[in-house]
Design a protein around this motif. Sequence first.
Motif, short mmCIF file in Angstrom:
data_model
loop_
_atom_site.label_atom_id
_atom_site.label_comp_id
_atom_site.label_asym_id
_atom_site.label_seq_id
_atom_site.Cartn_x
_atom_site.Cartn_y
_atom_site.Cartn_z
N GLN A 180 0.82 -1.21 0.00
CA GLN A 180 0.00 0.00 0.00
C GLN A 180 0.86 1.26 0.00
O GLN A 180 0.51 2.26 -0.64
N GLN A 181 1.99 1.21 0.69
CA GLN A 181 2.85 2.38 0.76
C GLN A 181 3.46 2.73 -0.60
O GLN A 181 3.90 3.87 -0.81
N GLY A 182 3.44 1.80 -1.53
CA GLY A 182 3.90 2.09 -2.88
C GLY A 182 2.95 2.99 -3.64
O GLY A 182 3.31 3.49 -4.71
N TYR A 183 1.76 3.19 -3.12
CA TYR A 183 0.75 4.04 -3.76
C TYR A 183 0.55 5.35 -3.00
O TYR A 183 -0.42 6.06 -3.25
N ARG A 184 1.45 5.65 -2.07
CA ARG A 184 1.33 6.91 -1.34
C ARG A 184 1.62 8.11 -2.26
O ARG A 184 2.23 7.96 -3.31
N ALA A 185 1.21 9.29 -1.79
CA ALA A 185 1.62 10.52 -2.46
C ALA A 185 3.13 10.62 -2.39
O ALA A 185 3.74 10.28 -1.37
N VAL A 186 3.76 11.09 -3.47
CA VAL A 186 5.22 11.17 -3.49
C VAL A 186 5.68 12.35 -2.64
O VAL A 186 4.92 13.27 -2.37
N ALA A 187 6.96 12.32 -2.24
CA ALA A 187 7.48 13.33 -1.32
C ALA A 187 7.33 14.74 -1.87
O ALA A 187 7.00 15.68 -1.15
N GLY A 188 7.54 14.92 -3.16
CA GLY A 188 7.47 16.25 -3.74
C GLY A 188 6.07 16.81 -3.85
O GLY A 188 5.89 17.99 -4.17
N SER A 189 5.05 15.99 -3.59
CA SER A 189 3.66 16.44 -3.73
C SER A 189 3.15 17.13 -2.47
O SER A 189 1.98 17.53 -2.42
N ARG A 190 3.98 17.26 -1.43
CA ARG A 190 3.59 17.96 -0.20
C ARG A 190 4.62 19.07 0.08
O ARG A 190 5.82 18.80 0.12
N PHE A 191 4.10 20.29 0.26
CA PHE A 191 4.98 21.43 0.57
C PHE A 191 4.72 21.90 1.99
O PHE A 191 3.57 22.07 2.40
N ASP A 192 5.80 22.12 2.73
CA ASP A 192 5.71 22.53 4.14
C ASP A 192 5.72 24.05 4.23
O ASP A 192 6.77 24.67 4.37
N ILE A 211 3.35 15.68 -8.88
CA ILE A 211 2.09 14.96 -9.08
C ILE A 211 2.01 14.43 -10.51
O ILE A 211 1.63 13.28 -10.75
N PHE A 212 2.38 15.27 -11.47
CA PHE A 212 2.33 14.86 -12.88
C PHE A 212 3.22 13.65 -13.13
O PHE A 212 2.86 12.73 -13.87
N GLU A 213 4.41 13.63 -12.53
CA GLU A 213 5.35 12.54 -12.77
C GLU A 213 4.84 11.21 -12.25
O GLU A 213 5.27 10.15 -12.70
N GLN A 214 3.93 11.25 -11.29
CA GLN A 214 3.33 10.02 -10.77
C GLN A 214 1.99 9.71 -11.43
O GLN A 214 1.65 8.56 -11.69
N HIS A 215 1.24 10.78 -11.68
CA HIS A 215 -0.11 10.62 -12.19
C HIS A 215 -0.13 10.52 -13.71
O HIS A 215 -0.99 9.86 -14.29
N GLY A 216 0.82 11.22 -14.37
CA GLY A 216 0.96 11.11 -15.82
C GLY A 216 -0.04 11.89 -16.62
O GLY A 216 -0.15 11.69 -17.83
N SER A 217 -0.78 12.79 -15.98
CA SER A 217 -1.77 13.56 -16.71
C SER A 217 -1.75 15.00 -16.22
O SER A 217 -1.95 15.26 -15.04
N ALA A 218 -1.51 15.95 -17.14
CA ALA A 218 -1.52 17.37 -16.79
C ALA A 218 -2.96 17.86 -16.84
O ALA A 218 -3.35 18.63 -17.71
N SER A 219 -3.75 17.39 -15.91
CA SER A 219 -5.19 17.69 -15.90
C SER A 219 -5.44 18.94 -15.08
O SER A 219 -4.53 19.63 -14.65
N SER A 220 -6.71 19.24 -14.88
CA SER A 220 -7.06 20.38 -14.03
C SER A 220 -7.22 19.89 -12.60
O SER A 220 -7.57 18.74 -12.34
N TYR A 221 -6.96 20.80 -11.66
CA TYR A 221 -7.01 20.48 -10.25
C TYR A 221 -7.83 21.54 -9.52
O TYR A 221 -7.98 22.67 -9.97
#
Length: 350
Positions: A180-192, A211-221
Motif C-alpha cells: 500500500q505504501q507504494g501508492y502513497r503521495a510522493v514526497a514532492g507532492s507535499r509542501f511545508d 504529481i504529474f510525474e506520478q499521475h501522468g496527466s496534466a489535468s485540471s485540479y
Amino acid sequence: MPQATSYSLGDRPSVRGARESLDNTLRRTAVESTPMFAMLSRGPKAKAMLSEWMVDDLSEVSFPGVADGTPLAFSADFVDKTTDRCRFGNRIQQVQRTFSVSPQAEAVDVAGPSGLYATSKARALIELKRDIEALICSDSEMSASAVVNNVRTGDKLGALGAWTDPTNNTAGGVYSSALQQGYRAVAGSRFDLTGTGSMTEANLRNLLQSIFEQHGSASSYKLVGGPAVLNQVADMTRTNIATDHPSFQLTQNVGDGVLKLQVQEYISDWGRVYLIPTLLNGRTSGGALNATSRNRAYIIPSDNHVSVRFLEDIRTIDLEDVDGAGKRGMVRTMLTLTPTSAGKPLGSIV
C-alpha cells in the motif's frame, strides 16, 4: 424638577413600563461554506463498515533486444501481471448532532424564526455539514472501533491529511502494508508552508510537477486552501519588497477604477489549478481556526479520483418525548472517503 426621562423609565428590565426593542431576526455569523464536501463526487452506496477497492500499477518500460528463434522458459520469461494489484479500504464513520427543547421554551415567543425546535434542527444540519467538511479535510487516520479506558470508540475514517502524507505508515491506517505504501503521495507532492514560512511560484510548480510525474496527466485540479495558502499564491504576482524583483510583471487597464488582484486560476505546464478558499482544513475535533488551518491546502484532480460514500444518508430523527422533558432529536450520517487511486494523484500544502 420632577420629570420622566428615558433614564428614569429604565432600560431592561424596565420597572416603569418601557418596552424593549428587539428585532425579529437572527443573524448567524459563523462560517457555513463547505467547498470540499460540495465539490467531491458521490460514490456508490457503502454496504459495510469497511469500504474497499482495488488499484493497479504498470511495470517500468522495457525494450530489450530479442534474438529470433529464442525459446521462452516458463519459469523465467513469463510474468504474473497481478502482482502490483493492491487492496485499499476506508472505514465508515458516524457523525451526528443532537438537540432538545423543553416544553416551556417551545411555548415562549422568542425573537428570530418561530419555533425553537425547528430552528435547532436547522442549525444542527448546518453544523453537521461543517463537521463532515472538517472531518474530510483533517489529519484523522483510519481506525477500527476499540475500547479505550473502558469506553468504546467508534470507527474513524482516514481523511485527506492521512491520504496525502508521503511518509504515512501508521499501523492499521490507510497505508499499513508495504504494498500500500507504494501508492502513497510522493514526497514532492507535499509542501511545508508552516516550516518554510513562504511559498514561491517555483515551489508550487515543483509540487504540480511531482504529481504529474506520478499521475501522468496534466489535468485540471482544485486547490482548496486556507487564507495563508491563497495569499501566498496571490503574492506570486506582487513585487518582492526585499529584492524589488517581481515574479511576474502584470499590466491591467484600471480605467474603470477597479484594480483586480485576485488569483482564481493558476495555469502551469503541469495543469490548470482552480483556487478555492476554505476555513475548515486541518481542524481537530472541537478545534478553532489556527495557523494549521490557514496553512493547509489539498490539491485534488478534477476527474473524480476522490469521492464520498454513504452507508446512511444525512437524515433527521425526531425522538419521542418519553419523560415529559421536551422534544428532542438528532441529525446523523454514516460516510467514508474513497480516494480510488490512493495518494498518487493528490497533493497537499501543510
